[in-house]
Scaffold this active site. Structure first.
Site, PDB file in Angstrom:
ATOM      1  N   CYS A  27       3.336  -2.583   4.062  1.00 19.18           N
ATOM      2  CA  CYS A  27       2.410  -1.505   4.425  1.00 19.18           C
ATOM      3  C   CYS A  27       3.117  -0.625   5.451  1.00 19.18           C
ATOM      4  O   CYS A  27       4.335  -0.716   5.592  1.00 19.18           O
ATOM      5  CB  CYS A  27       1.055  -2.038   4.915  1.00 19.18           C
ATOM      6  SG  CYS A  27       1.068  -2.925   6.476  1.00 19.18           S
ATOM      7  N   HIS A  41       8.403 -29.017  14.117  1.00 20.70           N
ATOM      8  CA  HIS A  41       7.666 -27.856  13.586  1.00 20.70           C
ATOM      9  C   HIS A  41       6.587 -28.287  12.591  1.00 20.70           C
ATOM     10  O   HIS A  41       5.595 -27.592  12.420  1.00 20.70           O
ATOM     11  CB  HIS A  41       8.641 -26.863  12.954  1.00 20.70           C
ATOM     12  CG  HIS A  41       9.689 -26.402  13.915  1.00 20.70           C
ATOM     13  ND1 HIS A  41       9.377 -25.676  15.048  1.00 20.70           N
ATOM     14  CD2 HIS A  41      11.026 -26.601  13.945  1.00 20.70           C
ATOM     15  CE1 HIS A  41      10.491 -25.439  15.728  1.00 20.70           C
ATOM     16  NE2 HIS A  41      11.502 -25.993  15.079  1.00 20.70           N
ATOM     17  N   ASP A  91       0.865  -1.179   0.000  1.00 22.72           N
ATOM     18  CA  ASP A  91       0.000   0.000   0.000  1.00 22.72           C
ATOM     19  C   ASP A  91       0.902   1.229   0.000  1.00 22.72           C
ATOM     20  O   ASP A  91       2.128   1.128  -0.142  1.00 22.72           O
ATOM     21  CB  ASP A  91      -1.019  -0.042   1.158  1.00 22.72           C
ATOM     22  CG  ASP A  91      -0.410   0.331   2.510  1.00 22.72           C
ATOM     23  OD1 ASP A  91       0.831   0.473   2.606  1.00 22.72           O
ATOM     24  OD2 ASP A  91      -1.180   0.468   3.477  1.00 22.72           O
ATOM     25  N   HIS A 122      11.175 -22.194  11.725  1.00 26.18           N
ATOM     26  CA  HIS A 122      10.162 -22.775  12.615  1.00 26.18           C
ATOM     27  C   HIS A 122       8.743 -22.710  12.061  1.00 26.18           C
ATOM     28  O   HIS A 122       7.960 -23.625  12.277  1.00 26.18           O
ATOM     29  CB  HIS A 122      10.172 -22.056  13.970  1.00 26.18           C
ATOM     30  CG  HIS A 122      11.421 -22.315  14.758  1.00 26.18           C
ATOM     31  ND1 HIS A 122      11.538 -22.004  16.097  1.00 26.18           N
ATOM     32  CD2 HIS A 122      12.616 -22.853  14.401  1.00 26.18           C
ATOM     33  CE1 HIS A 122      12.748 -22.337  16.530  1.00 26.18           C
ATOM     34  NE2 HIS A 122      13.428 -22.844  15.508  1.00 26.18           N
ATOM     35  N   THR A 142       3.120  -0.609   8.760  1.00 31.19           N
ATOM     36  CA  THR A 142       3.705  -1.381   9.867  1.00 31.19           C
ATOM     37  C   THR A 142       3.965  -2.839   9.515  1.00 31.19           C
ATOM     38  O   THR A 142       4.670  -3.527  10.260  1.00 31.19           O
ATOM     39  CB  THR A 142       2.745  -1.387  11.067  1.00 31.19           C
ATOM     40  OG1 THR A 142       1.494  -1.952  10.614  1.00 31.19           O
ATOM     41  CG2 THR A 142       2.504   0.009  11.616  1.00 31.19           C
TER      42      THR A 142
HETATM   43  C1  RB5 Z   1      -2.090   3.145   6.140  1.00 38.35           C
HETATM   44  O1  RB5 Z   1      -2.137   4.442   6.652  1.00 38.35           O
HETATM   45  C2  RB5 Z   1      -1.669   2.168   7.239  1.00 38.35           C
HETATM   46  O2  RB5 Z   1      -2.723   1.968   8.109  1.00 38.35           O
HETATM   47  C3  RB5 Z   1      -1.220   0.870   6.616  1.00 38.35           C
HETATM   48  O3  RB5 Z   1      -0.156   1.102   5.768  1.00 38.35           O
HETATM   49  C4  RB5 Z   1      -0.727  -0.199   7.575  1.00 38.35           C
HETATM   50  O4  RB5 Z   1       0.234   0.306   8.437  1.00 38.35           O
HETATM   51  C5  RB5 Z   1      -1.743  -0.979   8.253  1.00 38.35           C
HETATM   52  O5  RB5 Z   1      -1.458  -1.880   9.051  1.00 38.35           O
END
Ligand code: RB5
Length: 147
Positions: free
Chosen positions: A65, A133, A8, A98, A67
């Site tokens: 994304c 595992h 994203d 694992h 995070t």
């Molecule tokens: C987008 O702003 C953000 O929410 C997305 O990139 C991600 O971090 C979601 O987990």
């Protein structure tokens, strides 16, 4: 080895370095988008990549994304997907050894492009250890079947 990539707007900062790494290693990939920094919904890309891996069309997937968390939550909804979100080297190796993670999720607001490449390299180069595992992954697969 064929890798499906999805991102994203929050993860796209990591994509050029990841693609350059895959090219350097002669690893075939397909980029499912997004292709610019306009705001998009990460589950759309998680679904595309996770389904492409679950179907067997691709061997593994990389999702980017902000995070890595949203992508991992969404990708793990697809049967057969073991998506791992990471930001450290130990987990990058362990999620292969694992957990036999077939999707790697990274956060563009958490780690640098250099770190992303390091983690992807560890994930791809560490073999699954099997043995005990396998039993644990079997228990997870049973959960998939009961959905
Ligand atoms: C987008 O702003 C953000 O929410 C997305 O990139 C991600 O971090 C979601 O987990």
């Amino acid at each position: 080895m064929r890798i499906a990539i999805g991102s994203d707007h929050g993860g796209i900062v990591l994509k050029p370095a990841i693609l350059a790494y895959l090219k350097e290693k002669n690893i075939e990939y397909f980029d499912f988008g997004t292709f610019d920094t306009a705001s998009v919904d990460y589950p759309v890309y998680a679904k595309k990549v996770a389904e492409a891996v679950a179907s067997g069309e691709f061997d593994k997937g990389i999702l980017l994304c902000g995070t890595g968390i949203g992508m991992s939550i969404a990708a793990n909804k697809v049967k057969g997907i073991r998506a791992a979100v990471l930001s450290d080297e130990f987990s990058a190796a362990a999620c292969s050894a694992h957990n036999n993670a077939n999707v790697l999720c990274l956060g563009g607001r958490v780690i640098s492009p250099e770190k992303a490449v390091k983690l992807a390299d560890l994930w791809l180069s560490t073999p699954f250890e099997g043995d005990r595992h396998m039993r644990r992954l079997g228990l997870i697969a049973e959960m998939d079947e009961r959905k």
